[in-house]
Design a protein around this motif. Structure first.
Motif, PDB file in Angstrom:
ATOM      1  N   ASP A   1     -10.901  -0.909  -2.300  1.00 24.93           N
ATOM      2  CA  ASP A   1      -9.653  -0.948  -1.610  1.00 24.93           C
ATOM      3  C   ASP A   1      -9.031  -2.091  -1.046  1.00 24.93           C
ATOM      4  O   ASP A   1      -9.818  -2.569   0.020  1.00 24.93           O
TER       5      ASP A   1
ATOM      6  N   ALA B   1       0.853  -1.334  -0.017  1.00 25.05           N
ATOM      7  CA  ALA B   1      -0.028  -0.031   0.030  1.00 25.05           C
ATOM      8  C   ALA B   1       0.889   1.283   0.024  1.00 25.05           C
ATOM      9  O   ALA B   1       0.509   2.358  -0.756  1.00 25.05           O
ATOM     10  N   GLN B   2       2.048   1.116   0.645  1.00 22.74           N
ATOM     11  CA  GLN B   2       2.940   2.302   0.916  1.00 22.74           C
ATOM     12  C   GLN B   2       3.552   2.657  -0.438  1.00 22.74           C
ATOM     13  O   GLN B   2       3.605   3.791  -1.148  1.00 22.74           O
TER      14      GLN B   2
ATOM     15  N   SER C   1       0.034  11.120  -9.939  1.00 22.26           N
ATOM     16  CA  SER C   1      -0.360  12.442  -9.715  1.00 22.26           C
ATOM     17  C   SER C   1       0.392  13.507 -10.182  1.00 22.26           C
ATOM     18  O   SER C   1      -0.339  14.517 -10.951  1.00 22.26           O
TER      19      SER C   1
ATOM     20  N   THR D   1      -6.360   4.811  -5.075  1.00 22.55           N
ATOM     21  CA  THR D   1      -6.131   6.110  -4.511  1.00 22.55           C
ATOM     22  C   THR D   1      -6.949   7.179  -5.387  1.00 22.55           C
ATOM     23  O   THR D   1      -6.831   7.146  -6.573  1.00 22.55           O
TER      24      THR D   1
ATOM     25  N   ALA E   1       1.306   6.503  -6.512  1.00 21.92           N
ATOM     26  CA  ALA E   1       0.027   7.178  -6.825  1.00 21.92           C
ATOM     27  C   ALA E   1       0.660   8.836  -6.726  1.00 21.92           C
ATOM     28  O   ALA E   1       0.109   9.347  -7.645  1.00 21.92           O
ATOM     29  N   GLU E   2       1.418   9.157  -5.764  1.00 23.34           N
ATOM     30  CA  GLU E   2       2.077  10.420  -5.895  1.00 23.34           C
ATOM     31  C   GLU E   2       2.682  10.981  -7.372  1.00 23.34           C
ATOM     32  O   GLU E   2       2.591  11.753  -7.761  1.00 23.34           O
TER      33      GLU E   2
ATOM     34  N   ASN F   1       2.562   1.715  -3.284  1.00 19.00           N
ATOM     35  CA  ASN F   1       1.297   2.348  -4.103  1.00 19.00           C
ATOM     36  C   ASN F   1       0.938   3.654  -4.182  1.00 19.00           C
ATOM     37  O   ASN F   1       0.687   4.385  -4.876  1.00 19.00           O
ATOM     38  N   HIS F   2       1.045   3.955  -2.433  1.00 14.67           N
ATOM     39  CA  HIS F   2       0.827   5.503  -2.282  1.00 14.67           C
ATOM     40  C   HIS F   2       2.073   6.421  -2.994  1.00 14.67           C
ATOM     41  O   HIS F   2       1.663   7.180  -3.725  1.00 14.67           O
TER      42      HIS F   2
ATOM     43  N   ASN G   1      -5.192  -1.601  -4.822  1.00 17.69           N
ATOM     44  CA  ASN G   1      -5.240  -0.442  -4.200  1.00 17.69           C
ATOM     45  C   ASN G   1      -5.658   0.797  -4.945  1.00 17.69           C
ATOM     46  O   ASN G   1      -5.369   1.136  -6.068  1.00 17.69           O
TER      47      ASN G   1
END
Ligand code: C2E
Ligand code: CA
Ligand code: CA
Length: 795
Positions: free
Chosen positions: A213, A39-40, A50, A229, A46-47, A42-43, A227
């Motif tokens: 999610d 998840a991290q 983005s 986001t 995602a950043e 993916n975070h 995941n």
């Protein structure tokens, strides 16, 4: 099931289940941790995504701005109403210079399309409706961003129009592909409700199923962790991380942990197994074998567990219990096979031993002798002196008997098996009955020798209560095989022979003879009927005159008891007195005789006879173990007679048994004023010392002496010296058993004082005895009178 197995069955799950549970929980945690990590990651993606999208939007915005501020474009726009082709040309030129620009269109605010670059894409209007951020969409596997500038620049003064552009997003695609290549994570975008993906099947799957999610999903046979986001209100990034590696890592971890758990389980079971064995099972097994041994009579000690725990304590307690049981069992064996008082083997052991000796003798052709030994008058020692003294006597007796048989030296106390090894043995059957067995005997004489050796041993006094006490014994002997073939028969016959020895005067030994059985039975019957004889007054006293040869007229008698048995008629005292002595009735009979004698004296006194005196016989049993003084005192008080009218006859053997006691007792009787006669003098030891030591008034010479005085000069000489001695000691002399005139004359010449015997009178009822005296004195008187008148006539 063994305790050991039970323990293991209980402990195995206790050990293994927590370990397995632990590995399962660890696996769960590990999975959660991995998911978290994904998840991290993916975070971060995602950043990145983005950021990429924002820079794409910025780039698009820049492009829009550039487009509307491009001078040639501004010019063309201003003249768009007049020259629309120029605007188209200008737009095409612009688009050709910017490869990123896929599509551009300019529209008047009235909605008229002013210019447009050519494209195959069909672009729906809503793509551009969103504000400046634009909207991502997919066309033929590629990503595009559609943007619109709604407010034209201020310098476009007169008319308003909107500019729309679509830019390709190869960087974004590259980023997604790169991510897929480098980390196998599938990145997808969802714009409004449309899934943007190059993989149509995945696109299809995601739009069909609602996956939230952190759910997982299977695609192309692989599992992916999902995941989501939110990148903007209308844009979401979906990251699908393959779980293959994660799953295999967690699988490996789980397998490893399970393996460790099982190994740990087995190792702890092994340790438990060992510990249970050494702490519990082994001690229990040892205790079990101890209990087994004990129940089989084996008391060998166990090795004690030197431990400071319950097993150690139990072990010590068991050892104490074992010792206690061993002692008890030894004691029980001793009680079962040995007499507790003397330590001699008992009847059970004795019978076993005879059995064994008989077996051996059968092989060797020897004889076996059983000696049945019984103390004379033991009952009276017990009754008179107390059981403790009785026990003391029995112990001394057993000691003397053992001395007669040396084989006891090798016998350890309480050692029952060793009895079987002996050649001869002394045992105690009970009471004062002892038995001896002698094997390897060639003739009855050998047994007789042992018997006489025993009797010699008993000629010596025993020391009881600090004084010498004589206790004689009678022995009956039976021989194997002549008198019986079983231990029981041999014992029974030796017992019969012992009774015969007792009946024939005690203190001797007799061999068994089959004719003996009858008297023994009679004896037993007679003893049994003595009680009723006493109750029914079957006992009577006969009186035998003792005729004075010199001096004044005197009426002297001896009482002699008779038993007028209801079935058997008159029984002689020679038969029933020994029986009464053995059974103890003698005390009652003796007391009765004293009382009856005093009553008769009083009767004669009242009849007017002057100088009546009567002697009565006192059994040695009464003298040694009874209370004759009290009886005599009571009788004297009850009847009004002079104490000197009563005389007590005692025998030497009676005095001998316990001299100190006898002296004391006779002195007390003497002090009452009663006279004392020594009976049967000349049959026993004829000890002159007794004549001095005891307070005797009368000496009665036994009839066996008198019998021979006519024929044997020796006897006469002895008689003369006895009379002379008695005279010198101032004793009155009575001759017993005088049957002939010659005997009378001889005694008369030696100045014997009184004559008792059939010559004058037999024992008879008192009146008849007195009639004799009346007749006797009348005749004597007449003879004297006629003698006087003859002498007068002669002179
Ligand atoms: P003993 O005291 O020596 O009694 C004398 C025995 O000699 C009596 O036998 C008597 O009958 C017997 N006798 C007397 N004169 C003659 C004779 O001229 N020729 C022969 N052959 N015998 C004669 P008896 O009555 O059978 O008594 C036997 C023994 O029994 C007594 O011997 C005495 O020891 C005992 N006895 C008798 N009465 C009693 C009693 O009341 N108490 C006790 N303790 N013993 C008694
Ligand atoms: Ca007598
Ligand atoms: Ca006598």
């Amino acid at each position: 099931m063994k305790l050991h197995t039970k323990f293991l069955i209980i402990l195995f799950p206790l050990v293994v289940v927590p370990l397995l549970l632990n590995s399962y929980i660890t696996r769960m945690h590990f999975n959660a941790m991995l998911q978290n990590q994904v998840a991290q990651q993916n975070h971060v993606l995602a950043e990145q995504m983005s950021w990429n999208i924002r820079s794409a939007q910025n780039r698009g915005q820049d492009l829009l701005n550039e487009l509307v501020s491009y001078p040639a474009m501004v010019e063309a726009l201003q003249s768009a109403g007049d020259n629309p082709a120029q605007l188209q040309n200008q737009l095409d030129l612009f688009a050709s210079q910017l490869p990123a620009l896929e599509y551009a269109a300019i529209q008047s605010d009235a909605g008229t399309l002013l210019a447009e670059t050519r494209t195959e894409m069909k672009l729906p209007a809503e793509l551009f409706q969103a504000s400046g951020q634009g909207r991502l969409f997919q066309h033929q596997q590629h990503l595009y961003l559609a943007q619109q500038a709604m407010q034209p620049e201020a310098n476009l003064s007169s008319a308003t129009y909107s500019v729309r552009i679509v830019t390709g997003q190869p960087q974004l695609e590259e980023y997604i592909n790169h991510t897929r290549r480098s980390s196998n994570v599938l990145l997808l975008l969802q714009s409004h409700h449309t899934i943007l993906s190059q993989d149509t099947s995945l696109q299809h799957l995601l739009s069909q199923t609602r996956v939230s999610d952190n759910d997982s999903l299977i695609w192309n046979s692989n599992r992916y962790l999902v995941n989501r986001t939110q990148l903007s209100p209308s844009l979401q990034m979906i990251a699908l991380a393959p779980t293959v590696e994660m799953d295999s890592a967690s699988e490996n971890l789980y397998n490893m942990l399970s393996y460790v758990a099982i190994c740990a389980g087995f190792i702890s079971l092994l340790i438990l197994h060992r510990s249970i064995a050494s702490l519990v099972s082994n001690p229990l097994q040892r205790f079990q074998s101890l209990a087994h041994n004990i129940s089989n009579g084996n008391f060998s000690p166990i090795r004690i567990f030197e431990r400071k725990d319950e097993v150690g304590e139990l072990s010590t307690s068991l050892e104490t219990m074992r010792q206690h049981l061993q002692d008890t069992s030894r004691h029980i064996e001793e009680l079962a096979y040995f007499d507790p008082l003397t330590g001699l083997p008992n009847k059970v052991s004795f019978i076993d031993t005879i059995q064994e000796l008989i077996k051996r003798s059968q092989v060797a052709g020897h004889q076996v002798a059983i000696l049945f030994f019984d103390l004379d008058n033991f009952k009276h020692v017990n009754d008179g002196l107390g059981h403790e003294i009785g026990d003391e006597l029995l112990m001394q007796v057993s000691h003397r008997l053992k001395e007669c048989i040396r084989s006891h030296d090798v016998l350890a106390p309480g050692n029952h098996p060793a009895l079987q090894e002996l050649d001869s043995l002394v045992a105690r059957l009970g009471g004062d009955e002892f038995t001896l067995v002698l094997s390897k005997i060639n003739s009855p004489e050998e047994a007789a020798k042992v018997a006489s050796r025993i009797l010699q041993q008993f000629a010596k006094p025993f020391c009881l209560l600090d004084s010498d006490v004589f206790v004689s014994a009678s022995i009956g002997i039976s021989m194997y095989p002549k008198d019986g073939r079983t231990p029981e028969d041999l014992l029974k016959n030796a017992d019969t022979a012992m009774y015969a020895a007792k009946s024939s005067g005690k203190n001797n030994a007799r061999f068994y003879d089959s004719k003996m059985n009858k008297p023994v039975l009679e004896r037993i019957e007679l003893e049994a009927s003595m009680r009723s004889g006493l109750d029914n007054d079957e006992f009577i006293l006969y009186y035998q005159p003792k005729v004075p040869l010199f001096g004044a007229t005197r009426f002297e008698f001896e009482t002699l008891m008779r038993w007028n048995h209801k079935d058997r008629g008159m029984i002689s005292p020679g038969v029933f007195i020994p029986l009464a002595e053995d059974s103890g009735y003698i005390q009652q009979l003796g007391d009765w005789a004293i009382e009856q004698t005093c009553r008769q004296i009083e009767y004669w006194n009242q009849k007017g006879y002057r100088h009546v005196s009567v002697s009565t016989n006192l059994s040695p049993v009464q003298l040694n173990y009874g209370n004759p003084v009290q009886t005599i005192r009571n009788a004297l008080e009850s009847f009004d007679i002079e104490p000197a009218q009563l005389e007590i006859e005692i025998t030497e053997s009676g005095l001998m048994q316990n001299e100190a006691h006898a002296v004391e007792l006779l002195n007390e009787i003497k002090a009452l004023g009663v006279r004392i006669a020594l009976d049967d003098f000349g049959t026993g030891y004829s000890s002159l010392a007794y004549l001095i030591k005891f307070p005797i008034d009368t000496l009665k010479i036994d009839r066996t002496f008198i019998k021979d005085i006519e024929s044997q000069a020796e006897s006469l000489k002895v008689l003369e010296s006895i009379i002379a001695l008695a005279k010198s000691l101032d004793l009155q002399v009575v001759a017993e058993g005088v049957e002939t005139r010659e005997q009378l004359e001889l005694l008369q010449k030696r100045e014997c004082d009184l004559i008792q015997g059939f010559y004058f009178a037999r024992p008879s009822e008192p009146d008849i005895a007195m009639q004799f005296f009346e007749g006797h004195f009348l005749k004597k008187h007449q003879r004297a009178e006629s003698g006087v008148s003859e002498r007068k006539a002669a002179s």
